[in-house]
Motif scaffolding. Structure first.
Motif, PDB file in Angstrom:
ATOM      1  N   ILE A 111       1.225  -1.330   0.244  1.00  0.00           N
ATOM      2  CA  ILE A 111      -0.079   0.055   0.380  1.00  0.00           C
ATOM      3  C   ILE A 111       0.726   1.216   0.240  1.00  0.00           C
ATOM      4  CG2 ILE A 111      -1.988   1.355   1.337  1.00  0.00           C
ATOM      5  CD1 ILE A 111      -3.134  -1.487   2.100  1.00  0.00           C
ATOM      6  N   ASN A 112       1.965   1.329   0.217  1.00  0.00           N
ATOM      7  CA  ASN A 112       2.883   2.419   0.639  1.00  0.00           C
ATOM      8  C   ASN A 112       3.665   2.638  -0.347  1.00  0.00           C
ATOM      9  OD1 ASN A 112       4.456   4.458   2.279  1.00  0.00           O
ATOM     10  ND2 ASN A 112       5.602   3.156   2.456  1.00  0.00           N
ATOM     11  N   GLU A 113       3.804   1.791  -1.390  1.00  0.00           N
ATOM     12  CA  GLU A 113       4.971   1.511  -2.564  1.00  0.00           C
ATOM     13  C   GLU A 113       3.933   2.221  -3.640  1.00  0.00           C
ATOM     14  OE1 GLU A 113       7.943   1.294  -5.266  1.00  0.00           O
ATOM     15  OE2 GLU A 113       7.735   1.091  -3.398  1.00  0.00           O
TER      16      GLU A 113
ATOM     17  N   GLY B  68       0.710   5.912  -0.823  1.00  0.00           N
ATOM     18  CA  GLY B  68       1.686   6.676  -0.409  1.00  0.00           C
ATOM     19  C   GLY B  68       1.612   5.911   1.389  1.00  0.00           C
ATOM     20  N   SER B  69       1.667   7.356   1.480  1.00  0.00           N
ATOM     21  CA  SER B  69       1.416   7.069   3.301  1.00  0.00           C
ATOM     22  C   SER B  69       1.002   6.880   4.262  1.00  0.00           C
ATOM     23  CB  SER B  69       3.390   8.499   4.110  1.00  0.00           C
ATOM     24  OG  SER B  69       3.515   8.116   5.082  1.00  0.00           O
ATOM     25  N   LEU B  70      -0.094   8.038   4.462  1.00  0.00           N
ATOM     26  CA  LEU B  70      -1.237   7.727   4.413  1.00  0.00           C
ATOM     27  C   LEU B  70      -1.902   6.432   4.649  1.00  0.00           C
ATOM     28  CD1 LEU B  70      -4.002   9.127   5.833  1.00  0.00           C
ATOM     29  CD2 LEU B  70      -3.943  10.739   4.112  1.00  0.00           C
ATOM     30  N   PRO B  71      -2.625   6.253   3.301  1.00  0.00           N
ATOM     31  CA  PRO B  71      -2.931   4.788   2.978  1.00  0.00           C
ATOM     32  C   PRO B  71      -1.959   3.899   4.006  1.00  0.00           C
ATOM     33  CG  PRO B  71      -3.241   6.216   1.260  1.00  0.00           C
ATOM     34  CD  PRO B  71      -1.879   6.408   2.207  1.00  0.00           C
ATOM     35  N   ALA B  72      -0.683   3.713   3.889  1.00  0.00           N
ATOM     36  CA  ALA B  72       0.019   2.476   4.180  1.00  0.00           C
ATOM     37  C   ALA B  72       0.058   3.009   5.931  1.00  0.00           C
ATOM     38  CB  ALA B  72       1.283   2.941   4.707  1.00  0.00           C
ATOM     39  N   PHE B  73       0.105   3.956   6.295  1.00  0.00           N
ATOM     40  CA  PHE B  73      -0.210   4.310   7.996  1.00  0.00           C
ATOM     41  C   PHE B  73      -1.511   3.919   8.864  1.00  0.00           C
ATOM     42  CE2 PHE B  73      -1.671   6.936  11.485  1.00  0.00           C
ATOM     43  CZ  PHE B  73      -0.660   6.764  12.356  1.00  0.00           C
ATOM     44  N   LEU B  74      -3.029   4.232   7.642  1.00  0.00           N
ATOM     45  CA  LEU B  74      -4.184   3.580   8.246  1.00  0.00           C
ATOM     46  C   LEU B  74      -4.104   2.103   8.093  1.00  0.00           C
ATOM     47  CD1 LEU B  74      -6.415   5.632   6.147  1.00  0.00           C
ATOM     48  CD2 LEU B  74      -5.724   6.272   8.463  1.00  0.00           C
ATOM     49  N   PHE B  75      -3.587   1.186   7.681  1.00  0.00           N
ATOM     50  CA  PHE B  75      -3.376   0.085   7.227  1.00  0.00           C
ATOM     51  C   PHE B  75      -2.550  -0.835   8.320  1.00  0.00           C
ATOM     52  CE2 PHE B  75      -1.039  -3.812   7.053  1.00  0.00           C
ATOM     53  CZ  PHE B  75      -1.532  -5.080   6.825  1.00  0.00           C
TER      54      PHE B  75
ATOM     55  N   SER C 179      -3.478  -1.155  -5.476  1.00  0.00           N
ATOM     56  CA  SER C 179      -1.925  -1.055  -5.587  1.00  0.00           C
ATOM     57  C   SER C 179      -1.562  -2.087  -7.066  1.00  0.00           C
ATOM     58  CB  SER C 179      -1.624  -1.140  -4.051  1.00  0.00           C
ATOM     59  OG  SER C 179      -1.209  -2.593  -3.984  1.00  0.00           O
ATOM     60  N   LEU C 180      -1.619  -2.963  -6.820  1.00  0.00           N
ATOM     61  CA  LEU C 180      -0.985  -3.653  -8.214  1.00  0.00           C
ATOM     62  C   LEU C 180      -1.636  -3.154  -8.995  1.00  0.00           C
ATOM     63  CD1 LEU C 180      -1.338  -7.685  -7.910  1.00  0.00           C
ATOM     64  CD2 LEU C 180      -2.192  -6.024  -9.782  1.00  0.00           C
ATOM     65  N   LEU C 181      -3.069  -3.078  -9.258  1.00  0.00           N
ATOM     66  CA  LEU C 181      -3.468  -2.415 -11.194  1.00  0.00           C
ATOM     67  C   LEU C 181      -2.893  -0.977 -11.235  1.00  0.00           C
ATOM     68  CD1 LEU C 181      -7.366  -4.441 -10.130  1.00  0.00           C
ATOM     69  CD2 LEU C 181      -5.141  -4.776 -12.577  1.00  0.00           C
ATOM     70  N   TYR C 182      -2.942  -0.271  -9.968  1.00  0.00           N
ATOM     71  CA  TYR C 182      -1.994   0.885 -10.204  1.00  0.00           C
ATOM     72  C   TYR C 182      -0.970   1.024 -10.590  1.00  0.00           C
ATOM     73  CZ  TYR C 182      -0.994   5.784  -8.284  1.00  0.00           C
ATOM     74  OH  TYR C 182      -1.396   6.882  -8.603  1.00  0.00           O
TER      75      TYR C 182
END
Length: 458
Positions: free
Chosen positions: A106-108, A111-118, A375-378
Motif C-alpha cells: 500500500i505504501n508503494e 503513499g504514506s497515509l493509506p499505509a499508516f491507516l493499514f 495497488s497492484l493494478l495501479y
C-alpha cells in the motif's frame, strides 16, 4: 490469505537493524536473527494457512448459510478465491520485496497515509482480534472436557485465554528458536487432529450415514449479504498445488463433521471437534480436545511472532513510536512490539463470543486487502516497467478486486454497526498520522512528554 502468510514468514527471517543497544555498524549492529530453517518455515506456513478456524468456523458458516449444501459450496468457493488472491500476492511480494506485507504494498502504491491507516487498523483491530480469537479457541477446547453438556464459565475462558497470550508473548520475547521448535510439535498435532476427523468421518459416511446430506439445500438463506463474513519461479506452482490441497482438506473435514453431527448439533456446540469425537469414539475421545487445543495454541504462537514484525517494521519507517522498533539486546527479539500487541490482545478478551470478534475484524481486513490489490493494478498502470519476477494475467487481479469489493461494500447492508465502528477506528488514524508523522517540528516539551510516557510504560 495464504500468500500473505508466506511473505510474512520470509520477513521473520530478515536481519533488521534495531534501534537499541547503541546501534553501530557492521557486525556490531543489533539485529533480529535468522532463526528459521526449512522445517520450521513449513511448520509456520502450515500454522498460518491451516489455522484453528477449521475447528471453529464450520459452525459459523453453517449458521450463516442456513444449509448443509450451501455451507460446503462456500468452503469450495473460498478455497478457489484464496488461490486467486494468493497469485495476486505472489506478484506483489516478488515485485516489492520489502518487509511489512500489505503495509509495504500500500505504501508503494498509494503513499504514506493509506499505509499508516493499514498499520493503525492492523494493530488496533485485526491483529489483536485474531490473537484473541485463537486464544479463546484454545481456552474453549481446554475447558470443554471439564464441562460436558454444561455452559462453560466466561471468566474461566478469559483467564485461560489470557494466560496463553501472556505465556506465548513471553516465549517469543525470550527465544524465537524455542517458538519455532514448538511449532514443529504443533504442526504434528494439527495434522493428527484433521486426519482423525477426516478418516473417522469418511468411514462413518461409508457405512451409510447420509441422513444429514438429504435435502442438503433446505433452509439456505436468501440474504445475499450473509456469506460476506466467511472467507519466485516455483511460487505459482506451489500455490496451484497447495491451495487446492488445503481446500480439499477443509471440505473433507466439513463433510466428516456433517456425516456424524446433524446441523442442529453443530450449531449448539462450542467445540465441534470435541462433540464429533465424543459422538464417534468410545475410547480415545480425550485426544481430540488435546490435539485441537495444541493446534490452536500453535496458530496463536506463530501469529504473535509474525504480527509483531509488522508493528516493528512500521516503527522503523517512522509510522509508529520509536520504542516499538527496539530490539531486546540479549535475545534479539522485538520485545516492545510483542508486549504492545499482547496488551491489546488481552483487551479484546472483554468478550468470549468468537463470532462477534470475527465479524468485527473481517470488514476492516477485507477493506485493506482490496486496497492492496488495487495497488497492484495501479502500479501496472503507473509503473509498467517495474521489475516483476512473477507477472500474472491482468484478469486475475481484476476479478479478485471485484470480489473484494463485494466483500467490503455488501456488509454495510448486513452489519452496519460493525462496519461503522471499523470505519470510525480507521478515521481516528488520520489525526494520529497528522500529529505523529506529518508534524515534523514538534515542540521539545511535547517530545519529552511522549518519550517519558512510553518509557514509563516499557
Amino acid at each position: 490469505m495464504p500468500a500473505r502468510a508466506a511473505m510474512t514468514v520470509s520477513e521473520t527471517t530478515e536481519p533488521l537493524t534495531g534501534q537499541a543497544g547503541g546501534g553501530g555498524s557492521g557486525d556490531d549492529r543489533v539485529k533480529l536473527k535468522k532463526e528459521l530453517g526449512l522445517v520450521e518455515g513449513v511448520a509456520i506456513i502450515i500454522g498460518i494457512i491451516v489455522g484453528s478456524g477449521i475447528f471453529v468456523s464450520p459452525k459459523g458458516v453453517l449458521a450463516t448459510t442456513g444449509s448443509v449444501g450451501m455451507s460446503l459450496i462456500v468452503w469450495v468457493v473460498c478455497g478457489l478465491l484464496s488461490m486467486v488472491g494468493a497469485l495476486c500476492y505472489a506478484e506483489l511480494g516478488t515485485s516489492i520485496p520489502k518487509s511489512g506485507g500489505d503495509y509495504a504494498y500500500i505504501n508503494e502504491g498509494f503513499g504514506s497515509l493509506p499505509a499508516f491507516l493499514f498499520l493503525w487498523d492492523a494493530n488496533l483491530i485485526f491483529v489483536p482480534t485474531t490473537n484473541a480469537i485463537m486464544a479463546l479457541t484454545f481456552a474453549n477446547y481446554v475447558l470443554q472436557p471439564f464441562f460436558p453438556g454444561c455452559e462453560m464459565p466466561d471468566n474461566a475462558i478469559r483467564l485461560i485465554a489470557a494466560l496463553a497470550i501472556c505465556l506465548l508473548t513471553f516465549i517469543n520475547s525470550w527465544n524465537v528458536r524455542i517458538t519455532t521448535k514448538l511449532q514443529d510439535v504443533f504442526m504434528v498435532t494439527k495434522i493428527a487432529a484433521l486426519l482423525m476427523i477426516i478418516v473417522a468421518g469418511m468411514i462413518h459416511l461409508g457405512k451409510g450415514h447420509t441422513e444429514n446430506f438429504q435435502d442438503a439445500f433446505k433452509g439456505t438463506t436468501t440474504d445475499p449479504g450473509q456469506p460476506c463474513f466467511l472467507c519466485f519461479r516455483n511460487l505459482p506452482r506451489a500455490i496451484y498445488f497447495s491451495l487446492p490441497l488445503v481446500t480439499v482438506i477443509y471440505v473433507l473435514a466439513n463433510v466428516a463433521y456433517l456425516a456424524v453431527l446433524s446441523p442442529t448439533e453443530m450449531l449448539s456446540s462450542d467445540a465441534i471437534a470435541v462433540t464429533f469425537a465424543n459422538e464417534l469414539f468410545s475410547h480415545g475421545a480425550w485426544l481430540m480436545p488435546l490435539f485441537v487445543a495444541l493446534s490452536a495454541l500453535g496458530g496463536l504462537s506463530v501469529h504473535i511472532m509474525t504480527s509483531s514484525r509488522l508493528c516493528f517494521v512500521g516503527a522503523r519507517q517512522g509510522h509508529f513510536p520509536d520504542f516499538l522498533a527496539l530490539i531486546n539486546y540479549p535475545c534479539h527479539t522485538p520485545a516492545t512490539s510483542l508486549i504492545f500487541l499482547g496488551l491489546l490482545s488481552l483487551a479484546y478478551l472483554s468478550t468470549t463470543n468468537i463470532y462477534t470478534l470475527i465479524e468485527y475484524a473481517s470488514f476492516v481486513e477485507s477493506m485493506f486487502i482490496l486496497t492492496s490489490i488495487a495497488s497492484l493494478l495501479y502500479m501496472r498502470w503507473k509503473k509498467p516497467d517495474m521489475e516483476r519476477p512473477i507477472k500474472i494475467n491482468l484478469v486475475i487481479p481484476i476479478v479478485f478486486l471485484l470480489v473484494c469489493g463485494f466483500l467490503v461494500f455488501l456488509p454495510i447492508y448486513v452489519r452496519p454497526w460493525e462496519v461503522g465502528m471499523g470505519l470510525f477506528i480507521t478515521a481516528t488514524g488520520v489525526p494520529a498520522y497528522l500529529v505523529g508523522v506529518r508534524w515534523k517540528n514538534k515542540p521539545a516539551a511535547f517530545t519529552r512528554f511522549s518519550g517519558r510516557f512510553f518509557d514509563g510504560l516499557f
